[in-house]
Design a protein around this motif. Structure first.
Motif, short mmCIF file in Angstrom:
data_model
loop_
_atom_site.label_atom_id
_atom_site.label_comp_id
_atom_site.label_asym_id
_atom_site.label_seq_id
_atom_site.Cartn_x
_atom_site.Cartn_y
_atom_site.Cartn_z
N UNK A 758 1.05 -1.09 0.26
CA UNK A 758 0.18 0.12 -0.20
C UNK A 758 0.79 1.29 0.33
N UNK A 759 2.19 1.41 0.90
CA UNK A 759 2.66 2.70 0.79
C UNK A 759 3.40 2.25 -0.75
N UNK A 760 4.13 1.48 -1.06
CA UNK A 760 4.93 1.68 -2.55
C UNK A 760 3.85 2.21 -3.38
N UNK A 761 2.03 2.03 -3.64
CA UNK A 761 1.34 2.50 -4.55
C UNK A 761 1.38 3.92 -3.80
N UNK A 762 1.17 4.49 -2.81
CA UNK A 762 1.03 5.67 -2.40
C UNK A 762 2.59 6.34 -2.67
N UNK A 763 3.41 5.89 -3.04
CA UNK A 763 4.22 6.66 -3.39
C UNK A 763 4.73 7.09 -4.81
N UNK A 764 4.11 5.43 -5.69
CA UNK A 764 4.27 5.87 -7.19
C UNK A 764 2.97 6.68 -7.13
N UNK A 765 1.65 6.66 -6.64
CA UNK A 765 0.95 8.03 -6.85
C UNK A 765 1.95 8.98 -6.73
N UNK A 766 1.88 9.83 -6.24
CA UNK A 766 2.29 10.78 -5.71
C UNK A 766 3.31 11.38 -7.04
N UNK A 767 4.67 10.70 -7.22
CA UNK A 767 5.82 10.68 -7.44
C UNK A 767 4.95 10.75 -8.48
N UNK A 842 7.46 5.42 6.03
CA UNK A 842 6.45 4.08 6.36
C UNK A 842 7.49 3.00 5.64
N UNK A 843 7.68 3.68 4.21
CA UNK A 843 8.61 2.39 3.56
C UNK A 843 9.21 1.92 4.11
N UNK A 844 10.81 2.73 4.65
CA UNK A 844 11.75 2.48 5.08
C UNK A 844 11.96 1.57 6.14
#
Length: 960
Positions: A758-767, A842-844
């Protein structure tokens, strides 16, 4: 009276013959000869020799002045056989023959013509009294069994012997004329009608009287005779009413032990009730007769109907519209004066004032219930049956009064709605229109007469009734105006008959008996009758009800068979259409389909109890974790993981778990259980059943499901018991074996992996997309995504320098990151830096936690030693084990509540919903729709109508 005298003479002759005739076998019981009927008629005896002449109701004027008085003929007993004395026998024989001659020939010649004329006139005056033929004792029709008439005929001398002994007939006629003048000393009015060859002084005296005085005298005598006949008729009607009531009460108590058949009018009313619910498609309409009562508002429609029904049973108001929907009243004869509604078993005793008040209140409530919001009147019909001794059998429909102006408080379309309702009933070509006109107001103000003229221009089925004649006679300056109204000369409307009635003095507390006495008293003293503006048969509600009943049954007999033939043709068309469209399906109407769907739904609810415990617990545990996983990781695990040592970690975890258990966790668990039950119930209700699945039930099942779920409430004590169980489960930290340890690590890894994804998807949508997606899928980053990407890169550099960095950025760190980005030409906001840092950290953190899981796979040995002499600490694994165990125990508890309590309560709710839907016809029509349903409904109704019509026609023929 001629018939009564004739019957008395017959009885006297029969008694004489019984005593002296040799052809009689046995003796006649005297108790069978005391009753004398107004109508000498018996239609069932197979050896009947006497035939009753067919009486006809006549509207002609009549007077008793033209009737000659008839005297009884007393026959001497005749003896036959050997006579021992022979002295002077020729003289005795001549004397007897002479006596017989005067008896037979005198009656035949002198009174034959006059008797026949008198009999014909009285016959025309007497109405059809075939309904009272049951009063005549059976002995009258069995006289030929007790008296040998053939032997009497043979014993009497024949016509040839009488002719030889008969004297000159001319002299006999002359003698009888003189004898007639001697005996007929009647009233002065009668003398005016006699004529003799010689003339008399009284005749000369009357010739001196002027023509005007003769006319006045004749009118006075005519009125006196009419009123006298009316009083006699009323007295006989009253006596007959009491006798009928007595007989019906005996039958009602079972004294005769015979089964009473359903009355003819009740059978006809049932046909009309079924027809009222029939959707008139297939070009078959309801053309069966009804008496439609129409009139202007406050014209007295309801009062006339109450006089006919002999009960003040309708709500009343001064000037206010009280009749807000059609009321179908079926009048029939019965032992008690009662009223009951079609859809109710309660009987209202119309002889008691409290029951009358309750009936009026019930009618008013039903009318207001029929009227929809925003309307003033309703086309829905209220069906009421009224039974009582002496009531005329017919079906009347009381309609809302026609209005000319819509007043305040009424719906704007009230006038048009009343017109449409009235036209719908009057368009029936066999409907009898009872047009009520208020006689106390100007005729030009009438609205209903124009409407009736449009619907029945030739007046072939209209009966005009003028009400409040007492007020009209007082207020109208020209009495001839009332005569013009009654004779139909003032209105363009034509009618079959015209009547004038009085419906009381305007006091709502008047009884029916008081109104009737007032009406009779008024017409006895009214100038309208004395001046011959009205005829006796045109006044009083009694005569009106008799005329309406006769007209009603005449129309019924003329139209019912034609209507039955129409429905036979319609039935054939419907059955053919069904065979062609649905050859393999049964003809199930809406009620039968509902019962079938009801059984299927109950079977599906029962299937919930057959779900295995394992299936329930797996679904509940998974659903509950999906609901609480975010809270566990974000609000419990991550804050506790930021602490520096295990003691602080465990303390933070215990505090947060306690707060969560006390406030949110039990409620969330109950919500999950209820949603799980709904999902399983929906799955059973909606999943296809293969070839047997019938999509016609889908809307009904969906509505039952939604309504049952809406009514269902979980047990209030469930949360309290869950709170204790969950608190105890989370307090336990002792992992008993390696298998539980591995299961906890596996559960923890799955949870962290899902959060990392979920965090990876959020970061991808962000950047935005990375370089690979940009090249392969031709995607580009937006300006905002470019700023987020630059910020992400800068924060990742800082995090690589310090992997033990805490979860929050300091103010100087935010300033450093912003300046570094500005030096590269990227202007950023501090809030954007914080949002980006949250996802990066969060990802880290999640990746670090997953690596720690791998290290703890072999840490069960150190856990048993409480991590003494070891740098490895796996408190996070213990936390997830506690959560996993709490989920399992909660799922087991919820499953027990479901199977033991909630499924049964849901099944009870479903049954209640189905019972409510079964009583709501509108709901069934809405949920069970389609051509197939409508066709089956029409077919069922047409069959029912045809069966009832056939039964009614058969009963009608039997009554004839």
């Amino acid at each position: 009276m001629w018939r009564l005298c004739r019957t008395a003479v017959a009885c006297e002759v029969c008694q004489s013959l019984v005593k002296h005739s040799s052809g009689i076998k046995g003796s006649l019981p005297l108790q069978k000869l005391h009753l004398v009927s107004r109508s000498v008629y018996h239609s069932h005896h197979p050896t009947l020799k006497l035939q009753r002449p067919q009486f006809k109701t006549s509207l002609q004027q009549f007077s008793s002045l033209t009737n000659l008085p008839l005297r009884k003929l007393k026959l001497s007993p005749i003896k036959y056989g050997y006579q021992p004395r022979r002295n002077f026998w020729p003289a005795r024989l001549a004397a007897r023959l002479l006596k017989l001659r005067y008896l037979i020939l005198g009656s035949a010649v002198g009174g034959g013509y006059t008797a026949k004329k008198t009999f014909d006139q009285w016959k025309d005056m007497i109405p059809d009294l075939s309904d009272y033929k049951w009063i005549v004792p059976d002995i009258v029709w069995e006289i030929d069994e007790y008296i040998d008439l053939e032997k009497i005929r043979k014993a009497l001398p024949n016509s040839e012997d009488l002719a030889k002994l008969a004297p000159d007939l001319d002299k006999i006629v002359e003698s009888l004329s003189l004898l007639k003048d001697f005996f007929t000393t009647g009233s002065p009015g009668e003398t005016a009608f006699r004529a003799t060859d010689h003339g008399s002084e009284s005749e000369k005296h009357y010739r001196k009287i002027s023509d005007k005085e003769k006319i006045d005298q004749l009118q006075e005598e005519l009125l006196h005779t009419q009123l006298k006949y009316q009083r006699i008729l009323e007295r006989l009607e009253k006596e007959n009413k009491e006798l009928r009531k007595l007989v019906l009460q005996k039958d009602d108590k079972g004294i005769h032990h015979r089964k009473l058949k359903k009355s003819l009018i009740d059978m006809y009313s049932e046909v009309l009730d079924v027809l009222s619910d029939y959707d008139a498609s297939y070009n078959t309409q309801d053309h069966l007769p009804r008496v439609v009562v129409v009139g202007d508002q406050s014209a007295g429609k309801t009062s006339v109907l109450e006089m006919i029904a002999q009960a003040r049973m309708f709500p009343r108001g001064s000037g206010e519209m009280m009749t807000r929907s059609p009321v179908k009243v079926t009048l029939s004869e019965g032992p008690h004066h009662v009223a009951l509604f079609k859809d109710s078993s309660r009987e209202f005793d119309l002889t008691k004032e409290e029951d009358l008040a309750a009936l009026r209140h019930e009618i008013e409530l039903r009318m207001r219930k029929n009227v929809k919001e925003g309307c003033t009147v309703s086309p829905e019909t209220i069906s009421l049956n009224v039974k009582g001794p002496g009531l005329q059998r017919m079906v009347l429909v009381d309609l809302p009064g026609v209005i000319n102006t819509v007043t305040s408080g009424m719906a704007p379309d009230t006038k048009e709605t009343i017109f449409s309702i009235s036209k719908a009933y009057m368009q029936n070509p066999n409907a009898i229109i009872l047009c009520i006109q208020d006689g106390s107001v100007d005729a030009e103000r009438s609205i209903v007469t124009d409407l009736v003229s449009q619907m029945d221009p030739h007046g072939r089925r209209t009966i005009f009734v003028l009400t409040k004649v007492d007020l009209a006679e007082k207020n109208v300056a020209s009495p001839s105006r009332i005569q013009q109204i009654i004779e139909g000369k003032l209105f363009p409307m034509k009618a079959l008959g015209y009547f004038a009635v009085v419906t009381g003095k305007g006091n709502s507390s008047e009884s029916i008996e008081a109104i009737r006495e007032y009406e009779e008293e008024f017409f006895q003293n009214s100038k309208l009758l004395k001046t011959s503006m009205l005829k006796a048969h045109q006044v009083t509600t009694r005569n009106l009800s008799l005329a309406v009943s006769d007209c009603f049954w005449k129309m019924v007999r003329e139209s019912v068979e034609q209507q039955a033939d129409s429905f036979k043709a319609t039935r054939f068309n419907l059955e053919t259409e069904w065979k062609n469209n649905y050859p393999r399906l049964r003809e199930l109407d809406r009620n039968e389909l509902f019962e079938k769907a009801k059984n299927e739904i109950l079977d599906e609810v029962i299937s919930l109890s057959q779900v295995t415990a394992k299936h329930w617990e797996e679904i509940l545990q998974q659903s509950l974790w999906e609901r609480v996983s975010t809270h566990v990781i974000e609000n419990i695990y991550l804050p506790a993981a930021q602490t520096m040592n295990s003691g602080t970690f465990n303390t933070t975890v215990d505090i947060k778990l306690k707060q969560w258990t006390d406030k949110q966790l039990p409620n969330k668990a109950v919500e999950v259980a209820w949603e799980t039950l709904q999902e399983e119930f929906s799955r059973f209700m909606t999943e296809p059943k293969g070839k047997e699945h019938d999509d016609i039930f889908d809307k009904l099942k969906e509505a039952v499901k939604e309504e049952s779920i809406k009514r269902h409430k979980w047990n209030d004590f469930a949360e309290d018991s869950l709170r204790v169980i969950q608190h105890n489960a989370l307090e336990d930290r002792s992992i008993s074996d390696k298998q539980q340890w591995d299961a906890a690590i596996y559960f923890m890894e799955e949870a962290l992996q899902a959060r990392l994804q979920d965090t990876e998807n959020a970061i991808e949508n962000m950047v935005g997309p990375d370089w690979k997606k940009r090249w392969l899928y031709w995607k580009n980053r937006t300006q905002e995504q470019c700023v987020h990407n630059e910020t992400k890169n800068e924060l990742e550099k800082m995090l690589k320098c310090n992997e033990e960095h805490p979860a929050y950025l300091a103010s100087d760190e935010i300033t450093t990151v912003r300046k570094n980005l500005e030096s590269r030409g990227v202007a950023v906001d501090p809030s954007l830096i914080k949002d980006t840092w949250h996802q990066i950290y969060r990802r880290h953190f999640l990746k670090t936690a997953l690596n720690h899981c791998n290290l703890c796979r072999r840490g069960f040995y150190y856990y048993q030693r409480h991590f003494v002499d070891s740098e490895l600490e796996c408190n996070d694994v213990v936390l997830f084990w506690r959560i996993q165990r709490m989920l399992a125990i909660t799922a087991n508890t919820l499953r027990q509540q479901l199977t033991n309590t909630e499924v049964r309560r849901l099944e009870k709710n479903v049954k209640e919903v189905l019972e409510d839907f079964a009583e709501d016809s509108e709901k069934k029509v809405k949920l069970l729709t389609g051509k197939r349903v409508q066709l089956a409904e029409d077919l069922k109704k047409v069959r029912e109508i045809q069966e009832k019509l056939d039964a009614f026609i058969e009963a009608l023929h039997q009554e004839k």
